[in-house]
Write a protein that holds these residues in place. Structure first.
Motif, PDB file in Angstrom:
ATOM      1  N   THR A  30       0.723  -1.344  -0.112  1.00  0.00           N
ATOM      2  CA  THR A  30       0.122   0.136  -0.048  1.00  0.00           C
ATOM      3  C   THR A  30       0.980   1.210  -0.123  1.00  0.00           C
ATOM      4  O   THR A  30       1.968   1.174   0.368  1.00  0.00           O
ATOM      5  N   THR A 237      -6.215  -0.359   4.561  1.00  0.00           N
ATOM      6  CA  THR A 237      -5.686   0.860   5.087  1.00  0.00           C
ATOM      7  C   THR A 237      -6.510   1.877   5.319  1.00  0.00           C
ATOM      8  O   THR A 237      -7.499   2.242   4.529  1.00  0.00           O
ATOM      9  N   ALA A 295      -7.561  -2.996  -6.647  1.00  0.00           N
ATOM     10  CA  ALA A 295      -7.662  -2.191  -5.414  1.00  0.00           C
ATOM     11  C   ALA A 295      -9.045  -1.184  -5.551  1.00  0.00           C
ATOM     12  O   ALA A 295      -9.259  -0.712  -6.498  1.00  0.00           O
ATOM     13  N   TYR A 307      -0.521   2.492  -5.098  1.00  0.00           N
ATOM     14  CA  TYR A 307      -0.171   1.247  -4.292  1.00  0.00           C
ATOM     15  C   TYR A 307       1.032   0.928  -5.481  1.00  0.00           C
ATOM     16  O   TYR A 307       1.052   1.140  -6.573  1.00  0.00           O
TER      17      TYR A 307
END
Length: 325
Positions: A30, A237, A295, A307
């Protein structure tokens, strides 16, 4: 309470990969933490294990204090102390090692590795986790730096402890510092190695000015990260206090188990949270066992979520971005 920098408060480090994929081995992390990605890739490119790669990559970010959100000297709690969370998950054995609210030990991911390999437990927390780390040979040292001390001093003295994480207490936490007390009249309102094994890991110093003892999503299996050799892996995250309530990494892996693409799996996990918390900020990355990845993110405004991917398809890493809902 949460500002535009919320995602700087939390960091999930993720690596994973797949044996059957033509681009194996593969590392995904990430954010734009390139040095961690390169360090993990070097382990895999030399035939090292996924677990070793995750641990080394996260350790690099801990030592380099990536964005001030990983490692020592960042995100002091409301007492001015930095504490750390970390997780390692082995997708081959489904074993987990994690630490939360770890005090006075810099290498949180290393301690998590010992929890995984040297105990029958999954998570150790607080001062007892520090005691365990010392038993495993780690050295105690302060995690405070002049920068984190100044950050806390400004927050506590100049900004009247704003923002903070208290509610329904006195004195009014939106205006004053504590100590706070309850009053009865207050109204409640991913990496793959050469063998195809998958591992996932996280490391963070949590939320700035958190209440001491707070644990976010990063060290929680299925929330911060999840890995299963039979399916793939995922990590999350963002606003950990909200995201851990939905186990988004586990959900993404289960969606892939039932046939979803990694992108759609990540999007499903994000939408599940946004349905209940439309103002949350966060992201999920998913990687399937066949080497596909994707993602999704939410609440970052006009800022895309970055990322990093490193695999055999090129001579170096690539940084990808995804627009958020």
């Amino acid at each position: 309470m949460y500002g535009n920098n919320l995602l700087l408060y939390l960091f999930a480090f993720f690596l994973t990969g797949i044996n059957s994929s033509p681009n194996r081995p593969i590392v995904i992390t990430t954010w734009s933490f390139v040095n961690s990605t390169i360090a993990a890739w070097k382990v895999l490119s030399k035939g090292g294990s996924a677990i070793d790669a995750v641990q080394l990559g996260a350790s690099v970010c801990e030592e380099q204090q990536c964005d001030g959100t990983v490692g020592y000297g960042g995100s002091p709690d409301e007492d001015g102390e930095t504490t750390l969370d970390a997780l390692l998950m082995d997708g081959k054995t489904m074993n987990v090692g994690a630490v939360a609210a770890l005090r006075r030990i810099r290498n949180a991911i290393g301690v998590a590795r010992h929890v995984l390999e040297n105990t029958k437990h999954s998570i150790l927390v607080g001062s007892q986790a520090t005691q365990f780390a010392v038993q495993m040979g780690f050295h105690e040292q302060s995690l405070t730096t002049p920068e984190s001390k100044q950050l806390w001093t400004t927050w506590a003295n100049k900004n009247n402890c704003q923002p903070n994480f208290w509610m329904n207490v006195q004195p009014d936490p939106s205006k004053y510092c504590g100590p706070y007390h309850y009053h009865k009249h207050v109204k409640s309102n991913i990496d793959e190695d050469i063998n195809g094994d998958i591992a996932a890991g996280t490391s963070t110093n949590g939320a700035k000015f958190k209440i001491p003892g707070r644990v976010g999503d990063s060290p929680i299996p299925g929330s911060g990260a999840y890995a299963d050799n039979m399916v793939g892996a995922a990590t999350a995250t963002g606003d950990g206090d909200v995201m851990l309530r939905f186990l988004p990494s586990f959900l993404a892996v289960e969606e892939m188990r039932h046939g979803s693409t990694p992108k759609n799996a990540a999007l499903t996990a994000i939408k599940r949270i946004a349905t209940h918390y439309p103002n949350f900020m966060g992201a999920v990355i998913a990687l399937s066992k066949d080497g596909q990845y994707g993602a999704a993110c939410h609440g970052l405004g006009n800022s895309p979520f970055p990322y990093v991917v490193y695999d055999n398809s090129g001579v170096e890493f690539k940084i990808y971005t995804v627009k958020c809902s």
